[in-house]
Design a protein around this motif. Sequence first.
Motif, short mmCIF file in Angstrom:
data_model
loop_
_atom_site.label_atom_id
_atom_site.label_comp_id
_atom_site.label_asym_id
_atom_site.label_seq_id
_atom_site.Cartn_x
_atom_site.Cartn_y
_atom_site.Cartn_z
N ALA A 154 -3.57 12.54 -1.81
CA ALA A 154 -3.12 12.73 -0.83
C ALA A 154 -3.37 13.04 0.27
CB ALA A 154 -1.28 13.59 -0.98
N HIS A 155 -4.73 14.22 0.32
CA HIS A 155 -4.99 14.56 1.47
C HIS A 155 -6.16 13.55 2.30
CE1 HIS A 155 -7.12 16.29 -2.42
NE2 HIS A 155 -7.67 16.30 -0.92
N VAL A 156 -6.57 12.14 1.14
CA VAL A 156 -7.94 11.56 1.35
C VAL A 156 -7.47 10.67 1.98
CG1 VAL A 156 -10.02 10.74 0.09
CG2 VAL A 156 -8.81 12.39 -0.87
N ASP A 157 -8.14 10.52 3.10
CA ASP A 157 -8.22 9.53 3.70
C ASP A 157 -8.85 7.92 3.34
OD1 ASP A 157 -7.30 10.78 6.31
OD2 ASP A 157 -8.80 10.56 7.80
N ARG A 158 -8.37 6.73 3.40
CA ARG A 158 -8.73 6.03 2.44
C ARG A 158 -9.38 4.73 3.20
NH1 ARG A 158 -5.74 0.86 0.16
NH2 ARG A 158 -6.39 0.41 -2.11
N VAL A 165 1.14 -0.98 -0.01
CA VAL A 165 0.01 -0.06 0.23
C VAL A 165 1.10 1.61 0.08
CG1 VAL A 165 -1.67 1.37 0.60
CG2 VAL A 165 -1.93 -0.87 1.37
N HIS A 166 0.88 1.91 -0.91
CA HIS A 166 1.83 3.01 -0.75
C HIS A 166 0.43 4.50 -0.91
CE1 HIS A 166 4.38 6.33 -3.53
NE2 HIS A 166 4.97 5.61 -3.72
N ALA A 167 1.26 5.40 -0.72
CA ALA A 167 0.53 6.11 -0.30
C ALA A 167 0.47 7.19 -1.47
CB ALA A 167 1.80 7.47 0.10
N PRO A 168 -1.00 7.62 -1.34
CA PRO A 168 -1.37 8.13 -2.77
C PRO A 168 -1.42 9.41 -3.79
CG PRO A 168 -3.25 7.93 -0.54
CD PRO A 168 -2.17 7.47 -0.41
N PRO A 169 -1.32 9.01 -4.86
CA PRO A 169 -0.44 10.14 -5.34
C PRO A 169 -0.79 11.67 -5.76
CG PRO A 169 -2.82 9.00 -6.91
CD PRO A 169 -2.50 8.33 -5.51
N PRO A 170 -0.29 12.64 -5.53
CA PRO A 170 -0.20 13.95 -4.72
C PRO A 170 -2.07 14.15 -5.02
CG PRO A 170 1.43 14.02 -6.16
CD PRO A 170 0.88 12.52 -6.87
N ASP A 171 -2.48 14.62 -6.33
CA ASP A 171 -4.20 14.68 -6.15
C ASP A 171 -4.92 13.90 -4.91
OD1 ASP A 171 -4.45 12.62 -7.56
OD2 ASP A 171 -5.44 13.24 -9.15
#
Length: 373
Positions: free
Chosen positions: A281-285, A273-279
């Motif tokens: 990155a601020h969103v909880d998953r 599980v990678h950190a999400p892409p920049p757009d």
Amino acid sequence: MPGKILEKYEHVPVTKEDLDWAELITLDLSLYEQPGGKEELVKQLDHAVRNVGFFYVKNFNISQDEVDQQFALGREFYGLPLEEKLKYHNQTDLESGEYNGYRPAGHRILGNGIRDNVQVYNIPKFDGYHRRQQPPVLANSIKEIEAFSRKCHDEVVVKLLRLFAILLELPDEDQLVKDHQYDVKGEDHLRYMHYAARSVEENEKVGDLYSPGHTDLGSITLLFRQPVCALQILNSQGKWKWVKPQDGTITINTCDALTALTGGLIKSSVHRVHAPPPDQAHVDRLGVLYFARPNNHVVLDPIANSPVLQRLGLTSNAFTELGQHLTTEQWVKVRQTQQQRKTREAKVTKDGKYNYEQKDLEIIPGLHATIHN
């Protein structure tokens, strides 16, 4: 009776980033009941499970409304105050291999002082052997949750197990199904999983990973489509690729128990599980997953009556080579205990490699977990 009517779950927009997507097949389960359909699906499945262990399924007879209701229930649970969620957490149980219920974020230090950012709530299958008190927000919808859990099994897991049986040329198409019966004692469970967004600085300290490369311990994992990109798979060329959220699909991965039963023919898929892409990155998953495992009494030796395994000489596995003949119950216990053991934090290199002490990775003497960097 239907569960409490919740506010509809709204999925966030998909990423607009140009990511290096994995090329995965999609099995259309509407072919399953058609003449020759199962055989056609097996042809498609063959390459995927031997090489990557990941694929999508579509037309699986679970509506998007039913899926979204599970996401809404997960949202409601994670919206509870921490002190309320902690009523369903027992640290001693967790460290002894009992994984159902709640696990708070921060249970482990990943590396460089950064703790994990994932909360987990596991609901065991409704087989009569795992009675647990549920928080009211879930208890109010428990019949609906059970129906969804059973649909995951009947509409997806059972069908895939029959396809695997055909692939293995087993004399009985239901042989694997009989080893994965819903109402027989087993460790299947439904999971609501929540990853909290982290800062760029925190992500950099742990190689931009929420979770390093690993395999799952059961037979099949179902990941219901959600649009925050984070899942990556290690393909057959040893490259990490992003898994694209496809509308109307479930992402499937094959796991350790199925690999053991097939002497390594069916690959236990490596993913992280990678950190999400920049757009994003601020969103909880938030994730909704279903984990299918063989029934507890099933011995995880290679299947002896598969002509395919016999032709290929696949008659041993990592357990039998150590003289071990573990049941599913024993395997889950030792693997979960290892996973939840208090460990020293990993040494994380700048390029995201995680290095642990060997003793922290020991499952049983002679067998160690692998961190795929």
